[in-house]
Design an enzyme around this catalytic site. Structure first.
Site, mmCIF file in Angstrom:
data_model
loop_
_atom_site.group_PDB
_atom_site.id
_atom_site.type_symbol
_atom_site.label_atom_id
_atom_site.label_comp_id
_atom_site.label_asym_id
_atom_site.label_seq_id
_atom_site.Cartn_x
_atom_site.Cartn_y
_atom_site.Cartn_z
ATOM 1 N N SER A 236 23.738 97.479 3.794
ATOM 2 C CA SER A 236 22.671 96.480 3.690
ATOM 3 C C SER A 236 22.469 95.691 4.970
ATOM 4 O O SER A 236 23.430 95.375 5.681
ATOM 5 C CB SER A 236 22.992 95.495 2.551
ATOM 6 O OG SER A 236 23.068 96.163 1.312
ATOM 7 N N HIS B 151 22.826 91.466 -4.544
ATOM 8 C CA HIS B 151 23.864 92.440 -4.897
ATOM 9 C C HIS B 151 25.050 91.780 -5.611
ATOM 10 O O HIS B 151 25.653 92.396 -6.498
ATOM 11 C CB HIS B 151 24.330 93.189 -3.650
ATOM 12 C CG HIS B 151 23.311 94.162 -3.124
ATOM 13 N ND1 HIS B 151 22.916 95.270 -3.842
ATOM 14 C CD2 HIS B 151 22.577 94.169 -1.986
ATOM 15 C CE1 HIS B 151 22.002 95.939 -3.154
ATOM 16 N NE2 HIS B 151 21.774 95.286 -2.032
#
Length: 501
Positions: free
Chosen positions: A337, A431
């Protein structure tokens, strides 16, 4: 033009009306691009008020709410045509402001029935009477424009239009083109309605391959917000061997990507995005024995009007199930990410410390001495300029000196910087809410200009241990506790020992 280019350009992109659910006879709304057709008319205030009075249905009395006839569908269709004929910007902003301000909740009725609920409680009347009083209050808490949105949602193409309209609201609120409590309230009401209409039961999971329709491939390419697609060969790689691409579409908007997830199938947890989006994978059939890990490296919402509608979490969960079914040998699920906002945060902290303390306390004395020798500046001004313009990566010595301090500062930014108790970084917050573990921070994982500018080239893996995601999510949402690996916690500890904010 190459054969590949001819193949793609020879098939026109079909941007026709989005279909409505089966079995519903509806008035059709002419469909333009998602952002709406931009006209050139400058509406009069009187004309706008007249249109709103015709289009927004009155709230019928509580006693006859079930018997009230629905407004003529042509009125709702007229609103859509009127709105799309307005120029983007001030004309649409004026219409949205008037709709939110003049067609909201009847506060007089709300006050009246609030008093009746309190009276029923004080008089300890029977439960049925109290529940009916509460139901009346609930009914009058519904703004009038909600009725308009409900009727628009029943038109063919109406759901698409509402996504478009909310996109204008989101953009207008961000740029202050529209503002105020009434508009913010209407934005929230429409978001909640879209959340119901775009719940998982109405969503279809679709996989993208090189054989997918050209218009779908084009939309996937155009919507990629994390790692832009450079050309069609790049797109072909991203849907080819050792890669997967999935999107959600809606049953009323078939074939239209709403949110897109890109996955790399690897033998380990990737620490560099270059290895995924730049290196050409071998042109061979996938060897399933080499695939043990799924890396989610990009998730992009394609419609601004669906911002805040929970789609990403459900997409990841559905894709995990799909991959487990197709490739049961996969044992590790992780992201690679980006860390948007880290460089901006770092430069801001450097500026505030210099202003308040006339020195910085982010680096140790020895680190700062080395940095000053390389930059030729004992203040932070040169370092801030180098961080802002990406020039620091041109100096091998400076990259080496900054490696350790930037890694611990990034760990603190992700783990320690909070907004209302939750992770400040939006990607981390997303997340962590899903139950992942902040697993590994990677140095020089994205050396593209965008990656250097956003996070000094760093990226982070969030691991999804499937057996623990529910408990991790509950802990984060309930107690704001972040689950992190030893590497991340060690870097946080180094920050606490060597840096001060």
């Amino acid at each position: 033009m190459s054969r590949l280019g001819r193949r793609l350009s020879s098939r026109p992109l079909l941007l026709g009306p989005w279909a409505a659910p089966r079995g519903l006879r509806r008035v059709s709304v002419a469909a333009g691009p998602l952002r709406g057709a931009e006209g050139s008319s400058t509406p009069s205030v009187a004309g706008m008020e007249e249109l709103l009075n015709r289009s927004v249905p009155p709230l019928p009395p509580y006693e006859t709410k079930e018997k009230a006839p629905p407004p003529a569908e042509l009125r709702s269709a007229e609103f859509v045509r009127y709105y799309r004929a307005l120029r983007a910007g001030p004309p649409r902003a004026e219409l949205l402001t008037r709709l939110a301000r003049d067609f909201g909740v009847d506060h007089g009725r709300v006050a009246e029935f609030s008093a009746k609920v309190l009276q029923a409680r004080e008089q300890q009347r029977e439960v049925g009477a109290l529940l009916q009083a509460e139901d009346r209050l609930r009914y009058y808490l519904s703004p009038r424009y909600r009725g308009l949105f409900q009727h628009l949602g029943r038109l063919e193409g109406g759901l698409r239009f509402l996504v478009e309209l909310r996109g204008d609201l989101v953009e207008g609120l961000a740029t202050k083109a529209v503002d105020g409590p009434h508009v913010k309230e209407m934005n929230g009401v429409l978001k909640n309605m879209l959340s119901e209409w775009f719940s998982t039961g109405f969503l279809n999971l679709e996989r993208v391959t090189w054989q997918s329709p050209c218009e779908v491939l084009q939309k996937i390419s155009d919507s990629e917000a994390v790692h832009p697609v450079r050309n069609w060969l790049d797109m072909k790689r991203r849907v080819g061997s050792y890669r997967r691409c999935y999107f959600f579409s809606h049953c009323a908007i078939p074939g239209e990507p709403l949110i897109v997830l890109h996955v790399a199938l690897t033998s380990d947890i990737s620490s560099s995005i270059q290895a995924i989006v730049k290196e050409v994978p071998p042109l061979e059939t996938e060897d399933v024995d080499k695939i043990t890990t799924a890396i989610f490296y990009s998730i992009s919402l394609t419609q601004q009007g669906l911002q805040g509608v929970e789609l990403g979490t459900y997409l990841i969960k559905r894709v995990v199930k799909e991959l487990q079914k197709e490739l049961p040998q996969i044992k590790a699920f992780s992201t690679l990410s980006p860390i948007p906002g880290f460089t901006k945060w770092l430069v801001g902290v450097l500026s505030s410390q210099t202003k308040d303390l006339e020195r910085n306390e982010l680096f140790t004395e020895s680190e700062w001495q080395e940095i000053s020798e390389i930059t030729g500046d004992s203040t932070t001004e040169t370092l801030k300029k180098l961080l802002n313009n990406n020039e620091w990566v041109r100096s091998e010595k400076l990259v080496q000196v900054l490696h350790s301090p930037l890694m611990r500062l990034c760990a603190w930014y992700l783990y320690g910087e909070k907004h209302r108790g939750y992770a400040l970084n939006p990607v981390a917050n997303f997340h962590l809410q899903n139950g992942s573990v902040m697993w590994r921070i990677n140095w020089m994982a994205d050396t593209s200009p965008r990656g250097i500018a956003a996070a000094c080239g760093m990226m982070v893996n969030y691991r999804y241990f499937l057996e623990d995601t529910a408990s991790n999510s509950a802990a984060y949402l309930g107690t704001k506790q972040i689950k992190a690996s030893e590497q991340v916690l060690s870097l946080v500890s180094q920050f606490q020992q060597n840096s001060k904010l």
